[in-house]
Enzyme design. Structure first.
Site, PDB file in Angstrom:
ATOM      1  N   GLU A 182       0.620  -1.085  -0.023  1.00  0.00           N
ATOM      2  CA  GLU A 182      -0.025  -0.181   0.129  1.00  0.00           C
ATOM      3  C   GLU A 182       0.678   1.236   0.038  1.00  0.00           C
ATOM      4  O   GLU A 182       1.771   1.384   0.772  1.00  0.00           O
ATOM      5  CB  GLU A 182      -0.897  -0.188   1.277  1.00  0.00           C
TER       6      GLU A 182
ATOM      7  N   ASP B 145      -0.553  -1.374   6.137  1.00  0.00           N
ATOM      8  CA  ASP B 145      -0.345  -0.702   7.403  1.00  0.00           C
ATOM      9  C   ASP B 145      -1.102  -1.686   8.454  1.00  0.00           C
ATOM     10  O   ASP B 145      -2.209  -2.241   7.939  1.00  0.00           O
ATOM     11  CB  ASP B 145      -0.730   0.447   7.543  1.00  0.00           C
TER      12      ASP B 145
ATOM     13  N   ASP C 291      -3.397  -1.041  10.662  1.00  0.00           N
ATOM     14  CA  ASP C 291      -4.454  -0.213  11.161  1.00  0.00           C
ATOM     15  C   ASP C 291      -5.622  -0.456  10.542  1.00  0.00           C
ATOM     16  O   ASP C 291      -5.629  -1.112   9.634  1.00  0.00           O
ATOM     17  CB  ASP C 291      -4.021   1.304  10.916  1.00  0.00           C
TER      18      ASP C 291
ATOM     19  N   ASP D   5      -7.242   1.426   7.957  1.00  0.00           N
ATOM     20  CA  ASP D   5      -6.988   1.651   6.702  1.00  0.00           C
ATOM     21  C   ASP D   5      -6.389   0.489   6.032  1.00  0.00           C
ATOM     22  O   ASP D   5      -6.854   0.045   4.943  1.00  0.00           O
ATOM     23  CB  ASP D   5      -6.379   3.020   6.533  1.00  0.00           C
TER      24      ASP D   5
END
Ligand code: 0RA
Length: 664
Positions: free
Chosen positions: A431, A522, A524, A526
């Protein structure tokens, strides 16, 4: 004297039987370490109670998880037979409890669940129990007998009077045998018990958990049987007709009767869920009941649609078209079924296909005649599916001709690896550009390729109707080109169904340029979302990659904990706390630093390599579709994640973002 030594001889033989179970529990009950065998013990007893229900004698089964780790299963069936066994000179109940495979010999009722999966019977449970107490109410008396590790502690004795019938079995799993997982899991229990209750309309099964402070009791009773099961399968979907279609039928065969019980309902989803059972045992790989059902669905819908002129410009509905969005539970009762393996995952009794096909043809035809509005909704949906499939084919063809999917070279963003041997090659789908930069610098460029994607890729779950958009999407084109194996899930063909048109191309897992497709986002919310978008695309357009085990999730660390020059990575909050504890205990006064990694971009190339990419050190999670969920649940997970129900989706992503596991 002779009698006594005979009895001893028998009991020695008996013990040898049970000793075999204690020595190799895995052979009889499944893995004793991971919880399989532990829970199997419960099903072995519960299945006997279900047999009493099938024979018409038992409406209630109570399961109690006791504080001391034992479990009680009480049923109100006929009670285990107590009379003396002519051959062994001990009670029939003791024979059942101490002889492997003895259960079936006492009864000739036609459909037996018990001895189900591994066919061992309650004696195997007795063998692996530290102790087991059997209480039987029968013939006006209450009987009792206790065993320790399978050995009877005295004979079956009358301990009181009773004016009802039934059996209570309480056993404590022997922790010499069960390791690692030694406690009953209420989710496993409830899921299986719910399924059993659905398949046995009216039977009430309760589970009381008395292990904690407060007793919790859950009751499973479904008078609607498998119709209610189908409603539950469609819980998160929008059914396109209100009433579940319930079909029942029976055919006589040489050695008895075959009963078919089936419920189905179409929803506006794109998935099919078909759960198959024979004598209450789930057949994960389907079999002859499934193929009979599929032929009948395709045949019935085409016949009806043709006769009413509902096909419009579509020539013929395919199996995939008519099954799109369907949820079905099919339950077959067979006096002597055959399966392809010991695990009973696939029914092979050949007569069942024709029987299911003719019953469904007849009854579904009747249902459509009586409910023409339902028939129209279902056929309109199948016609749409057929048109969408044709449109997808054209879109794919067009994209292919433009050289987007094959040929046309590799995408500019791809930092390819040097090796051309797919077996050792990996592609990291990353990403964002900054993380992509670190990954490019940190990687082993001989075998690791990096493909950075910019931001969120298209949510394909919302584009299934208009797939041209999917193929026009830049990030998706990039992925297709880089992987080099084409695109589009091949349709599932039945034996004898027409094969693919020559010009058709689909995703071909054998052409993958990389053996491992690794998604690195990541740690998290998102990141979890992007990961799901990528997985959704792969699931919908390159499913064989998941089914063949080529797709993985990278696991970047969440924290770096440091004390002076000593630093360690933590992949979870609990791991972070453990490292802090260790540091403190070693040097109580030293200052401890904690760095939280919010994104991959915060790690330098070296750190990214050490923690997440180095094959020697990294942890990869393999994405699987079938191991722990079935296809129905998998697809409905994607519907939750990627469909239109936003609040539910958010809750789900947040809940799962922190988990190390990926439930696909
Ligand atoms: C053998 C024969 C019969 C019933 C059972 C076993 C039986 C076993 C278990 C285990 C737990 N609960 C059970 N209930 C029944 C048939 C009995 C008859 O013919 O009367």
């Amino acid at each position: 004297m002779a009698e006594e030594s005979d009895y001893k001889a028998d009991s020695i033989q008996v013990l040898e039987g049970l000793e075999a179970v204690r020595k190799r529990p895995g052979m009889y009950l499944g893995d004793p370490h991971d919880g399989t065998a532990l829970h199997h013990c419960i099903w072995e007893v519960v299945d006997n109670a279900v047999d009493e229900h099938l024979a018409g004698y038992c409406d209630v089964v109570d399961i109690v998880l006791n504080k001391d780790g034992s479990i009680t299963i009480e049923d109100h069936g006929r009670g285990i037979p107590v009379g003396e066994h002519p051959e062994y000179g001990i009670s029939a109940a003791e024979v059942i409890m101490t002889k492997l495979h003895a259960g079936g010999k006492f009864d000739n009722s036609s459909y037996k669940v018990s001895g189900g999966l591994h066919g061992v019977g309650v004696s195997a449970v007795n063998a692996v129990s530290e102790w087991l107490r059997m209480q039987i109410e029968r013939d006006g008396k209450l009987y009792e007998q206790t065993y320790i590790r399978g050995e009877p502690q005295g004979r079956l004795e009358i301990v009181g009077d009773s004016d009802s019938t039934g059996t209570v079995i309480t056993f404590k799993p022997d922790l010499d045998i069960f390791t690692t997982i030694t406690e009953f899991d209420d989710e496993i229990l409830n899921t299986r018990v719910r399924e059993t209750a659905y398949l046995n309309a009216g039977l009430k099964i309760t589970i009381s958990d008395q292990r904690g402070k407060d007793t919790e009791t859950i009751e499973h009773q479904y008078d609607g049987g498998i119709s209610e099961f189908v409603k539950q399968l469609n819980e998160r979907r929008n059914p396109i007709h209100n009433d579940v279609i319930h079909i029942k039928g029976m055919r006589e065969i040489e050695d008895g009767e075959i009963h078919i019980d089936m419920a189905m309902q179409w929803s506006d989803s794109y998935n099919e869920v078909i759960q198959c059972y024979t004598n209450i045992i789930r057949n994960r790989d389907g079999g002859t009941h499934l193929s009979g059902l599929r032929s009948a669905l395709t045949g019935s819908l085409n016949r009806y649609a043709k006769s009413r002129n509902l096909l419009k410009k579509v020539d013929k509905l395919s199996g995939d078209d008519v099954r799109e969005g369907i949820a079905v539970v099919i339950s077959v009762k067979h006096p002597d079924p055959s399966f392809s393996s010991q695990t009973k995952n696939k029914l092979v009794s050949s007569e069942v296909a024709g029987i299911v096909e003719s019953i469904v043809n007849e009854k579904l035809g009747e249902h459509f005649e009586e409910n023409p509005n339902v028939a129209k909704l279902v056929i309109d949906k199948a016609v749409l599916a057929s048109k969408a499939r044709e449109a997808a084919r054209k879109a794919r063809e067009l994209t292919r001709r433009k050289g987007v999917l094959e040929g046309g070279g590799l995408p500019g963003k791809l930092a390819d690896c040097q090796s051309r041997n797919p077996e050792e090659c990996e592609i990291y789908i990353v990403e964002g550009d900054s993380a992509g930069g670190s990954a490019k610098t940190g990687r082993d460029r001989r075998t690791q390729a990096i493909l950075p994607l910019r931001g969120k890729i298209l949510n394909v779950e919302r584009q299934l109707k208009n797939q041209a958009k999917v193929y026009q999407n830049n990030e998706i084109q990039t992925m297709i080109k880089a992987l080099g194996a084409g695109v589009g899930n091949p349709p599932e063909l039945l034996e004898g169904e027409e094969s693919l048109a020559e010009s058709e191309t689909y995703f071909d897992v054998d052409k993958l340029r990389y053996g491992k497709i690794i998604i690195m986002t990541d740690a998290d919310v998102d990141g979890a979302h992007i990961r799901t978008l990528i997985l959704t695309f792969i699931w919908r357009f390159m499913r064989p990659a998941i089914e063949c085990g080529n797709v993985f999730i990278a696991q970047p660390p969440l924290y770096m904990v440091s004390r002076g020059r000593n630093s360690k990575y933590a992949y979870s909050d609990s791991e972070r706390d453990a490292i802090i504890d260790t540091f403190r205990s070693e040097k109580p006064d030293a200052k401890i630093g904690i760095q939280r990694y919010k994104g991959l971009g915060e790690m330098n190339p070296d750190q990214l390599w050490t923690t997440t990419m180095d094959p020697e050190n990294r942890t990869l999670l393999k994405v699987t579709a079938n191991d722990f969920t079935d296809e129905g649940e998998t697809s409905s997970l994607f519907e939750t994640l990627m469909g239109d129900d936003v609040p539910e989706r958010r809750a789900f992503i947040e809940m799962h973002a922190s988990e190390a596991d990926v439930d696909v």
